[in-house]
Motif scaffolding. Structure first.
Motif, short mmCIF file in Angstrom:
data_model
loop_
_atom_site.label_atom_id
_atom_site.label_comp_id
_atom_site.label_asym_id
_atom_site.label_seq_id
_atom_site.Cartn_x
_atom_site.Cartn_y
_atom_site.Cartn_z
N MET A 1 0.84 -1.20 0.00
CA MET A 1 0.00 0.00 0.00
C MET A 1 0.87 1.25 0.00
SD MET A 1 -3.40 -0.10 2.31
CE MET A 1 -2.92 -1.50 3.33
N SER A 2 0.47 2.21 -0.76
CA SER A 2 1.29 3.43 -0.82
C SER A 2 1.17 4.20 0.49
CB SER A 2 0.83 4.31 -1.97
OG SER A 2 -0.37 4.96 -1.60
N ASN A 3 2.19 4.99 0.75
CA ASN A 3 2.19 5.78 1.98
C ASN A 3 1.03 6.77 2.02
OD1 ASN A 3 4.25 4.57 3.23
ND2 ASN A 3 5.80 6.14 2.78
N TYR A 4 0.64 7.22 0.84
CA TYR A 4 -0.48 8.18 0.77
C TYR A 4 -1.74 7.56 1.35
CZ TYR A 4 -4.32 10.86 -1.22
OH TYR A 4 -5.46 11.56 -1.38
N ILE A 5 -2.03 6.34 0.91
CA ILE A 5 -3.23 5.65 1.39
C ILE A 5 -3.12 5.40 2.89
CG2 ILE A 5 -4.58 3.52 1.20
CD1 ILE A 5 -4.91 5.12 -1.28
N LEU A 6 -1.93 4.97 3.33
CA LEU A 6 -1.75 4.70 4.76
C LEU A 6 -1.94 5.96 5.59
CD1 LEU A 6 1.28 2.25 4.69
CD2 LEU A 6 -1.06 1.74 5.39
N THR A 7 -1.38 7.07 5.09
CA THR A 7 -1.53 8.34 5.81
C THR A 7 -3.00 8.73 5.89
OG1 THR A 7 0.61 9.02 5.01
CG2 THR A 7 -0.82 10.74 5.84
N LEU A 8 -3.69 8.56 4.78
CA LEU A 8 -5.12 8.86 4.77
C LEU A 8 -5.83 7.99 5.81
CD1 LEU A 8 -7.04 10.67 3.23
CD2 LEU A 8 -7.49 8.79 1.66
N GLY A 9 -5.44 6.71 5.84
CA GLY A 9 -6.03 5.78 6.81
C GLY A 9 -5.78 6.25 8.24
N ILE A 10 -4.56 6.74 8.50
CA ILE A 10 -4.24 7.21 9.85
C ILE A 10 -5.10 8.41 10.22
CG2 ILE A 10 -2.42 8.34 11.20
CD1 ILE A 10 -0.45 6.41 9.69
N PHE A 11 -5.30 9.32 9.27
CA PHE A 11 -6.16 10.47 9.56
C PHE A 11 -7.60 10.05 9.82
CE2 PHE A 11 -2.93 13.27 7.33
CZ PHE A 11 -2.48 13.80 8.53
N ILE A 12 -8.05 9.06 9.04
CA ILE A 12 -9.42 8.57 9.26
C ILE A 12 -9.55 8.04 10.68
CG2 ILE A 12 -11.07 6.75 8.65
CD1 ILE A 12 -9.96 6.96 5.75
N VAL A 13 -8.54 7.25 11.09
CA VAL A 13 -8.61 6.63 12.41
C VAL A 13 -8.53 7.68 13.52
CG1 VAL A 13 -7.38 5.11 13.99
CG2 VAL A 13 -7.77 4.40 11.64
N ILE A 14 -7.60 8.64 13.38
CA ILE A 14 -7.49 9.69 14.41
C ILE A 14 -8.79 10.48 14.48
CG2 ILE A 14 -6.33 11.84 15.01
CD1 ILE A 14 -3.74 10.63 13.95
N ASN A 15 -9.32 10.87 13.32
CA ASN A 15 -10.59 11.59 13.32
C ASN A 15 -11.70 10.74 13.92
OD1 ASN A 15 -9.61 13.93 12.17
ND2 ASN A 15 -10.01 13.27 10.07
N GLY A 16 -11.64 9.44 13.65
CA GLY A 16 -12.64 8.53 14.20
C GLY A 16 -12.62 8.53 15.72
N ILE A 17 -11.41 8.52 16.31
CA ILE A 17 -11.30 8.53 17.78
C ILE A 17 -11.87 9.83 18.33
CG2 ILE A 17 -9.67 8.59 19.71
CD1 ILE A 17 -7.82 6.79 18.04
N VAL A 18 -11.50 10.95 17.71
CA VAL A 18 -11.97 12.25 18.19
C VAL A 18 -13.49 12.35 18.04
CG1 VAL A 18 -11.75 14.74 17.89
CG2 VAL A 18 -9.75 13.29 17.61
N ALA A 19 -14.01 11.84 16.91
CA ALA A 19 -15.45 11.89 16.68
C ALA A 19 -16.19 10.99 17.66
CB ALA A 19 -15.77 11.50 15.24
N CYS A 20 -15.60 9.83 18.01
CA CYS A 20 -16.21 8.95 19.02
C CYS A 20 -16.37 9.71 20.34
CB CYS A 20 -15.34 7.73 19.27
SG CYS A 20 -15.71 6.36 18.21
N GLY A 21 -15.34 10.49 20.67
CA GLY A 21 -15.40 11.28 21.90
C GLY A 21 -16.52 12.30 21.84
N LEU A 22 -16.61 13.00 20.70
CA LEU A 22 -17.67 14.01 20.58
C LEU A 22 -19.04 13.35 20.61
CD1 LEU A 22 -18.33 16.97 20.19
CD2 LEU A 22 -18.29 16.61 17.73
N ASN A 23 -19.12 12.13 20.07
CA ASN A 23 -20.38 11.42 20.06
C ASN A 23 -20.91 11.18 21.47
OD1 ASN A 23 -22.52 9.97 18.80
ND2 ASN A 23 -21.49 8.05 19.33
N ILE A 24 -20.00 10.97 22.42
CA ILE A 24 -20.44 10.78 23.80
C ILE A 24 -21.12 12.04 24.31
CG2 ILE A 24 -19.62 10.41 26.17
CD1 ILE A 24 -17.72 8.38 25.13
#
Lengths: 294, 236
Positions: A1-24
């Protein structure tokens, strides 16, 4: 997998964690917050300062980050107890701007230059780069979702839900609105802190504008688009709203316009979010399950 | 005395809605406050629950003053409210709605036996236990609101306009349940109603409220025979 895709994946996951927090805060306890990026930022700055000034590793600083962000979340949640709905939205926007300007103008926080030279995360001696980092962030996202799931099933969760649905009725059932709003604020902001810590150690350079009001709007959009109060909604929202700007990248000038259009369409046609009650997805799965049964 | 209100005054902004009202409820009694729309009945009940602050006067529950306590503390002391138009939690299931009533009490309560008692009283709630409360009909929501308040074994049940918006047959059933709870389960109830006939028929005593002041008080049976009350509230 290219680094670009992996980086995008990392941003998705970080945003996901932050959004989970806001969801509470928003989805479970029903308290609108347009300042969640402030806590994302507090987490990132705490991790960055501990790493650059005290030489803490990611692992050593993570518990500190969680405690600091949660405590600040609790303290900043206090004034928010006196206001509701629109006024709460405005108050939380104010909190976001204040926190951002403290990072921007106080030299201790690096001022306008931000903080650079944050160490990479070491995992048993190996430096975590794209793939390894994604795995680590992914497990922390799984952990955040597990916490959300547990929270939603606990008595505390039930109390939060009842406050979201009808604060007056809840308090006449013996449920203290103050207590549970603060618990939700604390849990939600602590999760944002985890996301912030990951962000700091991945970017290795942070500045105040990374945590401005537009970021708060984006995080809230993720929760709303995915489905407030659902377990997977914030993660789906994070996925969509992190990927879409990339897809729309050629349309640079019109990205925000498309974003706004998407949000308006959501509000019009799927007010409960993509995974919310009565949404297309829910109805579809229900129909499929129903057919399977009969 | 279980509940006593002395010279209670309540205002909305500059407008005083309740002008110095005094009433009391004894243990085991079923007391009604009847009156026309806008007389201040709901305001009084909400003030007893602590949802609306009082401007003057005091409220005593089991001989201790509760005037300054927030509503969730009053709820923990054993006051529970069945609010006007039910106000169930729409996005929680019927079962979860009932469980909110047990918040902070589950250790001291035998939850399964309490639940089966509730389901026996309102069988429809058992059938619908997993449904979202917003999918219930008005009458079912009203039953759920009563169940949610009852599950905690309250010392005092406040019931606000339970007949509003229900079909006559359901009104009858709900009043039957309230009468049964009072008689057989020895539950103390303070009822606020526009439907004077139905509430007087199950009450021990009643107060007639007219634009924020109590005009008549007395034995429910006597009030039913009172020509003034009959003319004004019983349509006879």
């Amino acid at each position: 997998m290219s680094n670009y895709i992996l980086t995008l994946g990392i941003f998705i996951v970080i945003n996901g964690i932050v959004a989970c927090g806001l969801n509470i805060i928003v989805g479970y306890a029903g308290q609108i917050s347009l300042g969640h990026a402030a806590f994302f930022g507090i987490g990132a700055y705490t991790a960055a300062l501990l790493a650059t000034k005290a030489g803490f590793s990611f692992w050593m600083s993570l518990p500190v980050v969680i405690i600091v962000t949660g405590t600040v979340g609790l303290l900043l949640g206090l004034p928010s107890l006196r206001v509701r709905e629109d006024f709460l939205a405005i108050t939380t926007i104010g909190i976001n701007f204040i926190v951002e300007s403290i990072f921007m103008y106080v030299p201790f926080f690096g001022g306008a230059l931000g903080i650079g030279g944050i160490s990479r995360i070491l995992f048993f001696g190996t430096r975590l780069r794209e793939a390894g980092f994604l795995a680590l962030a992914g497990s922390l996202l799984a952990l955040s979702m597990l916490c959300s799931w547990w929270f939603a099933r606990s008595w505390t969760g039930l109390a939060c839900f009842s406050i979201r649905d009808d604060e007056t009725a809840a308090s006449s059932m013996g449920i203290s609105p103050v207590l549970f709003k603060l618990i939700a604020f604390m849990a939600g902001t602590a999760m944002a802190g985890v996301g912030g810590s990951l962000y700091a150690h991945y970017m290795r350079f942070i500045s105040a504008t990374d945590f401005g009001f537009p970021v708060s709007v984006m995080i809230l959009s993720m929760v709303v688009v995915g489905g407030m109060g659902t377990l997977w909604g914030p993660v789906l929202g994070a996925l969509l709203l992190t990927v879409l700007p990339e897809v729309f990248r050629p349309l640079t000038e019109y990205r925000m316009l498309l974003y706004a259009a998407l949000l308006l369409l959501m509000i019009r046609f799927q007010p409960g979010g993509l995974l919310g009650e009565y949404s297309v997805f829910r109805n579809l799965t229900r129909r499929l399950v129903g057919r399977g049964r009969s | 005395m279980l509940l006593e209100a002395r010279d209670l005054r309540v205002s909305y902004g500059d407008v005083e809605a309740v002008h110095g009202v005094s009433f009391h409820v004894e243990e085991g009694e079923l007391v009604s406050i009847i009156g026309a729309n806008g007389a201040g009945k709901t305001t009084i009940l909400n003030t007893v629950m602590g949802i609306i602050p009082s401007r003057g006067g005091s409220i005593y529950f089991r001989d201790t003053e509760i005037t300054a306590l927030p509503s969730h503390i009053r709820a923990r002391q054993g006051i529970r409210l069945v609010p006007e138009r039910a106000r169930v939690f729409p996005l929680l299931t019927v079962f979860e709605n009932i469980m909110t009533g047990l918040y902070g009490l589950r250790k001291s309560t035998d939850v399964p036996s309490r639940l089966s008692w509730i389901y026996e009283l309102f069988p429809v709630l058992k059938e619908r236990a997993k449904q979202l409360a917003q999918t219930l009909s008005g009458g079912e929501q009203q039953q759920l609101a009563i169940a949610r308040a009852l599950v905690s074994q309250p010392r005092l049940l406040l019931v606000d306009e339970v007949s509003m918006g229900l079909m006559p047959i359901l009104v009858e059933k709900v009043f039957e349940v309230l009468g049964y709870l009072n008689k057989e389960e020895n539950l103390t109830i303070l009822l606020v109603e526009q439907n004077a006939l139905a509430s007087l028929s199950i009450s021990h005593r009643a107060y007639v409220l007219e634009t924020g002041t109590i005009s008549i008080e007395g034995d429910a049976g006597t009030l039913r025979e009172d020509p003034g009350v009959r003319k004004a509230y019983l349509g006879a």
